[in-house]
Scaffold this motif. Structure first.
Motif, PDB file in Angstrom:
ATOM      1  N   GLY A   1       0.807  -1.217   0.000  1.00  0.00           N
ATOM      2  CA  GLY A   1       0.000   0.000   0.000  1.00  0.00           C
ATOM      3  C   GLY A   1       0.837   1.262   0.000  1.00  0.00           C
ATOM      4  O   GLY A   1       2.034   1.249   0.301  1.00  0.00           O
ATOM      5  N   THR A   2       0.187   2.370  -0.305  1.00  0.00           N
ATOM      6  CA  THR A   2       0.869   3.660  -0.373  1.00  0.00           C
ATOM      7  C   THR A   2       1.524   4.021   0.958  1.00  0.00           C
ATOM      8  O   THR A   2       2.638   4.547   0.997  1.00  0.00           O
ATOM      9  CB  THR A   2      -0.129   4.759  -0.779  1.00  0.00           C
ATOM     10  OG1 THR A   2      -0.728   4.393  -2.032  1.00  0.00           O
ATOM     11  CG2 THR A   2       0.561   6.102  -0.926  1.00  0.00           C
ATOM     12  N   PHE A   3       0.846   3.727   2.067  1.00  0.00           N
ATOM     13  CA  PHE A   3       1.399   4.049   3.387  1.00  0.00           C
ATOM     14  C   PHE A   3       2.687   3.292   3.676  1.00  0.00           C
ATOM     15  O   PHE A   3       3.469   3.709   4.522  1.00  0.00           O
ATOM     16  CB  PHE A   3       0.360   3.736   4.477  1.00  0.00           C
ATOM     17  CG  PHE A   3      -0.397   4.942   4.956  1.00  0.00           C
ATOM     18  CD1 PHE A   3      -0.955   5.817   4.040  1.00  0.00           C
ATOM     19  CD2 PHE A   3      -0.557   5.206   6.300  1.00  0.00           C
ATOM     20  CE1 PHE A   3      -1.647   6.933   4.462  1.00  0.00           C
ATOM     21  CE2 PHE A   3      -1.246   6.325   6.733  1.00  0.00           C
ATOM     22  CZ  PHE A   3      -1.796   7.186   5.809  1.00  0.00           C
ATOM     23  N   SER A   4       2.903   2.178   2.997  1.00  0.00           N
ATOM     24  CA  SER A   4       4.119   1.393   3.215  1.00  0.00           C
ATOM     25  C   SER A   4       5.201   1.696   2.196  1.00  0.00           C
ATOM     26  O   SER A   4       6.384   1.767   2.540  1.00  0.00           O
ATOM     27  CB  SER A   4       3.788  -0.108   3.173  1.00  0.00           C
ATOM     28  OG  SER A   4       2.873  -0.451   4.175  1.00  0.00           O
ATOM     29  N   ILE A   5       4.797   1.895   0.930  1.00  0.00           N
ATOM     30  CA  ILE A   5       5.803   2.074  -0.118  1.00  0.00           C
ATOM     31  C   ILE A   5       6.477   3.437  -0.011  1.00  0.00           C
ATOM     32  O   ILE A   5       7.671   3.580  -0.292  1.00  0.00           O
ATOM     33  CB  ILE A   5       5.187   1.872  -1.524  1.00  0.00           C
ATOM     34  CG1 ILE A   5       6.284   1.631  -2.571  1.00  0.00           C
ATOM     35  CG2 ILE A   5       4.338   3.055  -1.941  1.00  0.00           C
ATOM     36  CD1 ILE A   5       6.991   0.325  -2.455  1.00  0.00           C
ATOM     37  N   VAL A   6       5.742   4.460   0.399  1.00  0.00           N
ATOM     38  CA  VAL A   6       6.318   5.809   0.427  1.00  0.00           C
ATOM     39  C   VAL A   6       7.506   5.912   1.398  1.00  0.00           C
ATOM     40  O   VAL A   6       8.592   6.328   0.994  1.00  0.00           O
ATOM     41  CB  VAL A   6       5.243   6.870   0.736  1.00  0.00           C
ATOM     42  CG1 VAL A   6       5.891   8.226   1.020  1.00  0.00           C
ATOM     43  CG2 VAL A   6       4.284   6.998  -0.439  1.00  0.00           C
ATOM     44  N   PRO A   7       7.363   5.545   2.669  1.00  0.00           N
ATOM     45  CA  PRO A   7       8.544   5.637   3.545  1.00  0.00           C
ATOM     46  C   PRO A   7       9.658   4.693   3.131  1.00  0.00           C
ATOM     47  O   PRO A   7      10.837   5.010   3.314  1.00  0.00           O
ATOM     48  CB  PRO A   7       7.992   5.298   4.929  1.00  0.00           C
ATOM     49  CG  PRO A   7       6.712   4.587   4.694  1.00  0.00           C
ATOM     50  CD  PRO A   7       6.167   5.126   3.419  1.00  0.00           C
ATOM     51  N   MET A   8       9.315   3.534   2.572  1.00  0.00           N
ATOM     52  CA  MET A   8      10.348   2.593   2.145  1.00  0.00           C
ATOM     53  C   MET A   8      11.232   3.208   1.056  1.00  0.00           C
ATOM     54  O   MET A   8      12.463   3.139   1.127  1.00  0.00           O
ATOM     55  CB  MET A   8       9.707   1.303   1.616  1.00  0.00           C
ATOM     56  CG  MET A   8      10.703   0.213   1.265  1.00  0.00           C
ATOM     57  SD  MET A   8       9.891  -1.302   0.717  1.00  0.00           S
ATOM     58  CE  MET A   8       9.695  -0.945  -1.020  1.00  0.00           C
ATOM     59  N   ILE A   9      10.596   3.840   0.071  1.00  0.00           N
ATOM     60  CA  ILE A   9      11.367   4.455  -1.014  1.00  0.00           C
ATOM     61  C   ILE A   9      12.038   5.743  -0.539  1.00  0.00           C
ATOM     62  O   ILE A   9      13.197   6.006  -0.852  1.00  0.00           O
ATOM     63  CB  ILE A   9      10.468   4.737  -2.237  1.00  0.00           C
ATOM     64  CG1 ILE A   9       9.846   3.434  -2.757  1.00  0.00           C
ATOM     65  CG2 ILE A   9      11.264   5.422  -3.338  1.00  0.00           C
ATOM     66  CD1 ILE A   9      10.831   2.379  -3.159  1.00  0.00           C
ATOM     67  N   ALA A  10      11.331   6.545   0.250  1.00  0.00           N
ATOM     68  CA  ALA A  10      11.899   7.807   0.735  1.00  0.00           C
ATOM     69  C   ALA A  10      13.152   7.570   1.573  1.00  0.00           C
ATOM     70  O   ALA A  10      14.100   8.369   1.528  1.00  0.00           O
ATOM     71  CB  ALA A  10      10.858   8.575   1.538  1.00  0.00           C
ATOM     72  N   ASP A  11      13.181   6.481   2.313  1.00  0.00           N
ATOM     73  CA  ASP A  11      14.343   6.172   3.141  1.00  0.00           C
ATOM     74  C   ASP A  11      15.514   5.599   2.339  1.00  0.00           C
ATOM     75  O   ASP A  11      16.633   5.515   2.858  1.00  0.00           O
ATOM     76  CB  ASP A  11      13.966   5.160   4.236  1.00  0.00           C
ATOM     77  CG  ASP A  11      13.081   5.770   5.311  1.00  0.00           C
ATOM     78  OD1 ASP A  11      12.938   7.008   5.340  1.00  0.00           O
ATOM     79  OD2 ASP A  11      12.522   4.997   6.114  1.00  0.00           O
ATOM     80  N   SER A  12      15.257   5.213   1.096  1.00  0.00           N
ATOM     81  CA  SER A  12      16.293   4.527   0.314  1.00  0.00           C
ATOM     82  C   SER A  12      17.020   5.433  -0.675  1.00  0.00           C
ATOM     83  O   SER A  12      18.027   5.032  -1.243  1.00  0.00           O
ATOM     84  CB  SER A  12      15.667   3.350  -0.452  1.00  0.00           C
ATOM     85  OG  SER A  12      14.833   3.800  -1.514  1.00  0.00           O
ATOM     86  N   VAL A  13      16.502   6.648  -0.904  1.00  0.00           N
ATOM     87  CA  VAL A  13      17.130   7.560  -1.876  1.00  0.00           C
ATOM     88  C   VAL A  13      17.299   8.938  -1.258  1.00  0.00           C
ATOM     89  O   VAL A  13      16.658   9.272  -0.259  1.00  0.00           O
ATOM     90  CB  VAL A  13      16.289   7.665  -3.175  1.00  0.00           C
ATOM     91  CG1 VAL A  13      16.245   6.329  -3.909  1.00  0.00           C
ATOM     92  CG2 VAL A  13      14.873   8.167  -2.879  1.00  0.00           C
ATOM     93  N   LYS A  14      18.149   9.732  -1.877  1.00  0.00           N
ATOM     94  CA  LYS A  14      18.398  11.095  -1.394  1.00  0.00           C
ATOM     95  C   LYS A  14      17.616  12.135  -2.184  1.00  0.00           C
ATOM     96  O   LYS A  14      17.590  13.305  -1.798  1.00  0.00           O
ATOM     97  CB  LYS A  14      19.898  11.402  -1.450  1.00  0.00           C
ATOM     98  CG  LYS A  14      20.739  10.543  -0.519  1.00  0.00           C
ATOM     99  CD  LYS A  14      22.207  10.944  -0.591  1.00  0.00           C
ATOM    100  CE  LYS A  14      23.053  10.155   0.412  1.00  0.00           C
ATOM    101  NZ  LYS A  14      23.046   8.706   0.137  1.00  0.00           N
ATOM    102  N   ILE A  15      17.037  11.749  -3.308  1.00  0.00           N
ATOM    103  CA  ILE A  15      16.262  12.686  -4.114  1.00  0.00           C
ATOM    104  C   ILE A  15      14.805  12.676  -3.653  1.00  0.00           C
ATOM    105  O   ILE A  15      14.368  11.738  -2.982  1.00  0.00           O
ATOM    106  CB  ILE A  15      16.368  12.358  -5.624  1.00  0.00           C
ATOM    107  CG1 ILE A  15      15.902  10.922  -5.895  1.00  0.00           C
ATOM    108  CG2 ILE A  15      17.791  12.570  -6.106  1.00  0.00           C
ATOM    109  CD1 ILE A  15      15.923  10.559  -7.375  1.00  0.00           C
ATOM    110  N   PRO A  16      14.026  13.706  -3.994  1.00  0.00           N
ATOM    111  CA  PRO A  16      12.639  13.783  -3.520  1.00  0.00           C
ATOM    112  C   PRO A  16      11.772  12.652  -4.069  1.00  0.00           C
ATOM    113  O   PRO A  16      11.979  12.153  -5.177  1.00  0.00           O
ATOM    114  CB  PRO A  16      12.157  15.138  -4.043  1.00  0.00           C
ATOM    115  CG  PRO A  16      13.380  15.905  -4.358  1.00  0.00           C
ATOM    116  CD  PRO A  16      14.424  14.908  -4.745  1.00  0.00           C
TER     117      PRO A  16
END
Length: 337
Positions: free
Chosen positions: A165-180
């Motif tokens: 779900g969106t609530f899970s994928i967003v922090p997972m990706i946000a924590d893995s990259v330095k770009i927005p």
């Protein structure tokens, strides 16, 4: 508002319109950009007939780009057209360079040549994987992407292959990259924007909500169906390339039934009549011949509104600096003169 997304794209609000293929056109895209977001031209934008070839589609997109420039002086983007053999990206990229497109959306492809060519010409790149994960997000960042779209299973259209779900994928990706990162999937009002930012996104990617905009070329019957429906009405079935969800139409229960009976994805895609089913129902209004695909955020959509009203609602927590307000007032005065 000033954040990385607004500064990279030179826009007022970090609200990005999904390209939605044939459910965009120059008028709609310009309205999104004029309202402070970023409009994106989709493949087959503004077309009442299907293109005869990929090159025909490319020239039609060129005209939509030129028309959008005549309608707005604000930044907007366009979607890289590619084919199943992965060979058509170069003519599209070269056309974008010729037309001085400022922002390009790359779906799925992680080809260093593409990124290098666009970056050479100082074009901003938004990268969106069909099924986002840490590996493809980090690779896109390494190749030079400016912004990543983190799409959750809540989205409409072609749904990711992994049920995250969106609530899970967003922090997972946000924590893995330095770009927005942009949050995509199920955002139907300002509460979704607030949640996305709290989860680590710096902007939102909006599709289904914009389908109901007055300026959107979707058929009026489709807009009213979305307004009258909720997430409880949606049917989900497997097909190529992953999953689709749709509001009830004469065709959709049959597709869900075939899925329950264990039909393979190819059979379901054929029974759906491929992407033509979306064109028939959503663009032409022949709901009895196709499917109406939306995200789960439709429960929050209560009316058909203008693009400006939709963005004003999504951006209600953001403030604009006095200098920016003065600049907007000046532009408005010049256009009215």
């Amino acid at each position: 508002m000033k954040n990385c997304v607004t500064e990279i794209l030179n826009i007022r609000f970090p609200i990005i319109q999904a390209p939605m293929y044939f459910l965009t056109d120059a008028t709609f895209v310009a309205a999104v950009s004029d309202a402070g977001g970023l409009g994106i031209i989709g493949p087959n934008a503004g077309q009442d007939t299907l293109p005869e070839s990929r090159f025909d589609a490319l020239e039609r997109m060129r005209e939509q780009i030129r028309k959008t420039k005549r309608l707005t002086d604000k930044p907007f983007g366009a979607t890289l057209i590619n084919g199943p053999d992965m060979s058509f990206w170069r003519p599209t990229a070269e056309m974008f360079i010729d037309e001085k497109v400022e922002v390009v959306l790359i779906n799925e492809l992680l080809d260093p040549e593409i990124f290098h060519l666009l970056k050479q010409h100082r074009i901003k790149i938004i990268y969106r994987a069909l099924t986002p994960d840490v590996a493809n997000s980090q690779q896109a960042e390494k190749l030079g992407a400016d912004i990543i779209v983190a799409t959750g299973f809540d989205e409409g259209g072609t749904v990711p292959a992994r049920i995250i779900g969106t609530f899970s994928i967003v922090p997972m990706i946000a924590d893995s990259v330095k770009i927005p990162v942009l949050a995509a999937g199920g955002i139907g009002d300002v509460r979704g924007v607030r949640a996305a930012l709290a989860l680590g996104a710096e902007g939102v990617w909006i599709g289904s909500l914009f389908l109901t905009a007055q300026e959107n070329p979707a058929d009026e019957k489709v807009k009213q169906l979305i307004v009258a429906s909720s997430a409880e009405d949606l049917l989900l079935f497997r097909t190529l390339p992953a999953y689709y969800r749709t509001l009830p139409t004469p065709l959709s229960p049959r597709l869900a039934e075939l899925d329950e009976q264990g039909a393979d994805r190819e059979t379901l895609f054929s029974a759906m009549n491929g992407y033509h089913a979306l064109w028939q129902a959503m663009r032409l209004g022949n709901i009895d011949k196709g499917v109406v695909s939306t995200g789960t955020g439709i429960s929050m959509i209560k009316s058909v509104r203008s693009v400006a009203a939709i963005i004003a609602d999504l951006a209600q927590d953001f403030t604009t600096t006095p200098d920016a307000r003065k600049s907007d007032e000046t532009v408005h005065s010049l256009r009215s003169a």
